[in-house]
Design a protein around this motif. Structure first.
Motif, PDB file in Angstrom:
ATOM      1  N   GLY A  65     -24.526   2.672  35.421  1.00 41.22           N
ATOM      2  CA  GLY A  65     -23.945   1.891  34.342  1.00 41.22           C
ATOM      3  C   GLY A  65     -23.623   0.450  34.646  1.00 41.22           C
ATOM      4  N   TRP A  93     -17.700   7.259  31.331  1.00 36.31           N
ATOM      5  CA  TRP A  93     -17.937   8.587  30.780  1.00 36.31           C
ATOM      6  C   TRP A  93     -18.136   9.559  31.930  1.00 36.31           C
ATOM      7  CZ3 TRP A  93     -21.894   8.171  26.148  1.00 36.31           C
ATOM      8  CH2 TRP A  93     -21.215   7.640  25.030  1.00 36.31           C
ATOM      9  N   GLU A 149     -13.754  10.462  28.377  1.00 32.44           N
ATOM     10  CA  GLU A 149     -13.710   9.012  28.506  1.00 32.44           C
ATOM     11  C   GLU A 149     -12.558   8.658  29.453  1.00 32.44           C
ATOM     12  OE1 GLU A 149     -13.673   6.011  25.020  1.00 32.44           O
ATOM     13  OE2 GLU A 149     -11.575   6.222  25.660  1.00 32.44           O
ATOM     14  N   ARG A 193     -19.683   3.257  31.278  1.00 34.22           N
ATOM     15  CA  ARG A 193     -20.170   3.135  29.903  1.00 34.22           C
ATOM     16  C   ARG A 193     -20.079   1.709  29.367  1.00 34.22           C
ATOM     17  NH1 ARG A 193     -23.359   4.359  25.611  1.00 34.22           N
ATOM     18  NH2 ARG A 193     -22.222   4.374  23.638  1.00 34.22           N
ATOM     19  N   PRO A 212     -26.173   6.237  28.454  1.00 32.52           N
ATOM     20  CA  PRO A 212     -26.027   7.212  29.537  1.00 32.52           C
ATOM     21  C   PRO A 212     -27.374   7.485  30.205  1.00 32.52           C
ATOM     22  CG  PRO A 212     -25.812   8.279  27.398  1.00 32.52           C
ATOM     23  CD  PRO A 212     -25.824   6.815  27.147  1.00 32.52           C
ATOM     24  N   ASP A 240     -17.730   4.566  22.055  1.00 31.08           N
ATOM     25  CA  ASP A 240     -18.056   5.977  22.160  1.00 31.08           C
ATOM     26  C   ASP A 240     -18.603   6.491  20.839  1.00 31.08           C
ATOM     27  OD1 ASP A 240     -15.953   7.288  20.449  1.00 31.08           O
ATOM     28  OD2 ASP A 240     -14.637   6.334  21.895  1.00 31.08           O
TER      29      ASP A 240
END
Length: 247
Positions: A65, A93, A149, A193, A212, A240
């Motif tokens: 990420g 995440w 999260e 994320r 992701p 999200d």
């Protein structure tokens, strides 16, 4: 990794910084023994500047990420101050086994490094450790897994991994703090994320999100994640897929 490979992972670029989608399994810099690492390819990201960019922070080898690079010394100083002052918003995440007792909350457990008899080390919770805090929220569940999260308020080594394990829901694929036997053939399911940086005083903070990685998508889908919704969320700047409009 070719220049094209690296540029394909570029999520954001301006005069001060670059944000990359770091692949899982690749260290950001060489360890004591050398070896393959992401930093060795930064020469491909000069974009006309005399020197390559440099790391503004770190991600663990197995974490994927958002990774921030400063393009020159002045930018690195500005970014370093933001990270040191805790002004950078970080969202991770995680896919974990089981579920926390509460669907959302905050873990405040100090951490310290402990040497092992085998000559390695691990992080442990300890009263005499460094202060560490992680906010969390369950976004979905399915098949004995939880999609969580995490918003770390501090940047300790292995912080999210240890804090979730302390809640009784270790990360999927965490061979060190989870179920080593069950996770033997699984990669770590932890993803940076999004990241939010108030780097320009007279502008809104910059928020960048990373999709992701492929190895997490099946478990995420089991917990209610949708690839189509994720694409829409990233286009509109949501962090999200379950709570549009969340900070």
């Amino acid at each position: 990794m070719t220049a094209a490979d690296l540029e394909a992972r570029l999520l954001y670029r301006d005069g001060l910084m670059l944000i990359l989608d770091k692949p899982a399994g690749l260290p950001v810099h060489a360890g004591p023994g050398g070896g393959e690492n992401l930093e060795r390819y930064f020469q491909h990201l000069r974009f006309g500047l005399p020197k390559p960019p440099a790391l503004a922070h770190r991600l663990d080898r197995d974490t994927s990420g958002c990774l921030v690079l400063g393009r020159h010394p002045k930018a690195l100083r500005r970014l370093g101050k933001l990270f040191q002052e805790g002004r950078v918003g970080k969202v991770y995440w995680a896919i974990a086994r089981g579920q926390p007792a509460a669907p959302e909350g905050r873990v405040d457990l100090p951490l310290k490094k402990l040497s092992t008899k085998a000559g390695g080390w691990r992080m442990v919770t300890a009263e005499d450790g460094q202060q560490a805090a992680t906010g969390y929220r369950v976004l979905g569940q399915g098949g004995g897994l939880s999609w969580i999260e995490c918003r770390p308020q501090t940047g300790r080594t292995h912080q999210i991994r240890v804090h979730l394990a302390a809640l009784g829901c270790p990360l999927l694929g965490d061979h060190q703090y989870g179920d080593a036997a069950a996770d033997r053939d699984l990669p770590l399911h932890l993803h940076s994320r999004s990241i939010t940086l108030p780097i320009y005083p007279k502008r809104d903070p910059i928020t960048v999100m990373a999709a992701p990685p492929p190895h997490m998508q099946a478990a995420l889908a089991q917990c209610g994640w949708s690839a189509l919704q994720d694409e829409a969320d990233r286009q509109t700047g949501q962090t999200d897929g379950k709570n549009p409009g969340s900070p």
